[in-house]
Scaffold this motif. Sequence first.
Motif, PDB file in Angstrom:
ATOM      1  N   GLY A 175       0.826  -1.199   0.000  1.00 42.87           N
ATOM      2  CA  GLY A 175       0.000   0.000   0.000  1.00 42.87           C
ATOM      3  C   GLY A 175       0.861   1.250   0.000  1.00 42.87           C
ATOM      4  N   PRO A 176       0.240   2.403   0.219  1.00 44.45           N
ATOM      5  CA  PRO A 176       0.988   3.663   0.242  1.00 44.45           C
ATOM      6  C   PRO A 176       2.142   3.586   1.235  1.00 44.45           C
ATOM      7  N   GLY A 177       3.231   4.228   0.890  1.00 42.15           N
ATOM      8  CA  GLY A 177       4.438   4.172   1.709  1.00 42.15           C
ATOM      9  C   GLY A 177       4.299   4.850   3.050  1.00 42.15           C
ATOM     10  N   GLY A 178       5.244   4.590   3.891  1.00 37.81           N
ATOM     11  CA  GLY A 178       5.316   5.200   5.203  1.00 37.81           C
ATOM     12  C   GLY A 178       6.731   5.673   5.440  1.00 37.81           C
ATOM     13  N   VAL A 179       6.995   6.069   6.649  1.00 32.80           N
ATOM     14  CA  VAL A 179       8.307   6.552   7.023  1.00 32.80           C
ATOM     15  C   VAL A 179       8.758   5.792   8.255  1.00 32.80           C
ATOM     16  N   VAL A 180       9.976   5.294   8.245  1.00 27.40           N
ATOM     17  CA  VAL A 180      10.552   4.645   9.415  1.00 27.40           C
ATOM     18  C   VAL A 180      11.294   5.706  10.211  1.00 27.40           C
ATOM     19  N   VAL A 181      10.983   5.789  11.493  1.00 27.12           N
ATOM     20  CA  VAL A 181      11.595   6.787  12.364  1.00 27.12           C
ATOM     21  C   VAL A 181      12.305   6.071  13.496  1.00 27.12           C
ATOM     22  N   SER A 182      13.517   6.489  13.780  1.00 33.17           N
ATOM     23  CA  SER A 182      14.282   5.926  14.883  1.00 33.17           C
ATOM     24  C   SER A 182      14.793   7.072  15.729  1.00 33.17           C
ATOM     25  N   GLY A 183      14.764   6.887  17.044  1.00 36.33           N
ATOM     26  CA  GLY A 183      15.263   7.931  17.925  1.00 36.33           C
ATOM     27  C   GLY A 183      15.070   7.563  19.372  1.00 36.33           C
ATOM     28  N   GLU A 193      11.786   8.938  24.352  1.00 43.92           N
ATOM     29  CA  GLU A 193      10.990  10.124  24.687  1.00 43.92           C
ATOM     30  C   GLU A 193      10.538  10.865  23.430  1.00 43.92           C
ATOM     31  N   THR A 194      11.405  10.946  22.440  1.00 41.94           N
ATOM     32  CA  THR A 194      11.079  11.630  21.189  1.00 41.94           C
ATOM     33  C   THR A 194      10.000  10.870  20.423  1.00 41.94           C
ATOM     34  N   ILE A 195      10.126   9.560  20.363  1.00 45.17           N
ATOM     35  CA  ILE A 195       9.142   8.741  19.657  1.00 45.17           C
ATOM     36  C   ILE A 195       7.791   8.808  20.364  1.00 45.17           C
ATOM     37  N   GLU A 196       7.794   8.790  21.694  1.00 44.83           N
ATOM     38  CA  GLU A 196       6.538   8.906  22.440  1.00 44.83           C
ATOM     39  C   GLU A 196       5.875  10.248  22.173  1.00 44.83           C
ATOM     40  N   GLY A 197       6.669  11.326  22.094  1.00 47.40           N
ATOM     41  CA  GLY A 197       6.122  12.650  21.774  1.00 47.40           C
ATOM     42  C   GLY A 197       5.520  12.673  20.380  1.00 47.40           C
ATOM     43  N   LEU A 198       6.177  12.041  19.429  1.00 46.38           N
ATOM     44  CA  LEU A 198       5.649  11.952  18.068  1.00 46.38           C
ATOM     45  C   LEU A 198       4.337  11.185  18.054  1.00 46.38           C
ATOM     46  N   ALA A 199       4.278  10.094  18.790  1.00 39.84           N
ATOM     47  CA  ALA A 199       3.061   9.279  18.857  1.00 39.84           C
ATOM     48  C   ALA A 199       1.899  10.099  19.410  1.00 39.84           C
ATOM     49  N   GLN A 200       2.149  10.932  20.389  1.00 40.84           N
ATOM     50  CA  GLN A 200       1.088  11.775  20.948  1.00 40.84           C
ATOM     51  C   GLN A 200       0.587  12.785  19.921  1.00 40.84           C
ATOM     52  N   ARG A 201       1.491  13.303  19.106  1.00 36.50           N
ATOM     53  CA  ARG A 201       1.095  14.305  18.105  1.00 36.50           C
ATOM     54  C   ARG A 201       0.319  13.702  16.940  1.00 36.50           C
TER      55      ARG A 201
END
Length: 77
Positions: free
Chosen positions: A12-20, A23-31
């Motif tokens: 399906g449509p692409g996504g983005v893999v994020v690593s970090g 705390e940063t990933i949790e903040g991204l998840a909240q947004r």
Amino acid sequence: VYDADAALFGEGPGGVVVSGPLETIEGLAQRVGADGLIHLGEVGGEALELTAGVATLSVPVEEARTAYERGLPDRLS
């Protein structure tokens, strides 16, 4: 609803893999909200390990690196 097969092998449509840092990933998840992020795993260790349902795959990092660096040149030589 999380579908492991679709996440790992879907076309399906692409996504983005994020690593970090966690705390940063949790903040991204909240947004982005619960539907905008799929937690695929954590970085670290000496093996690439994938789990989808009851199926698992484990490849030592050095073996994966060799396959990445030598795969195409070995096939073309």
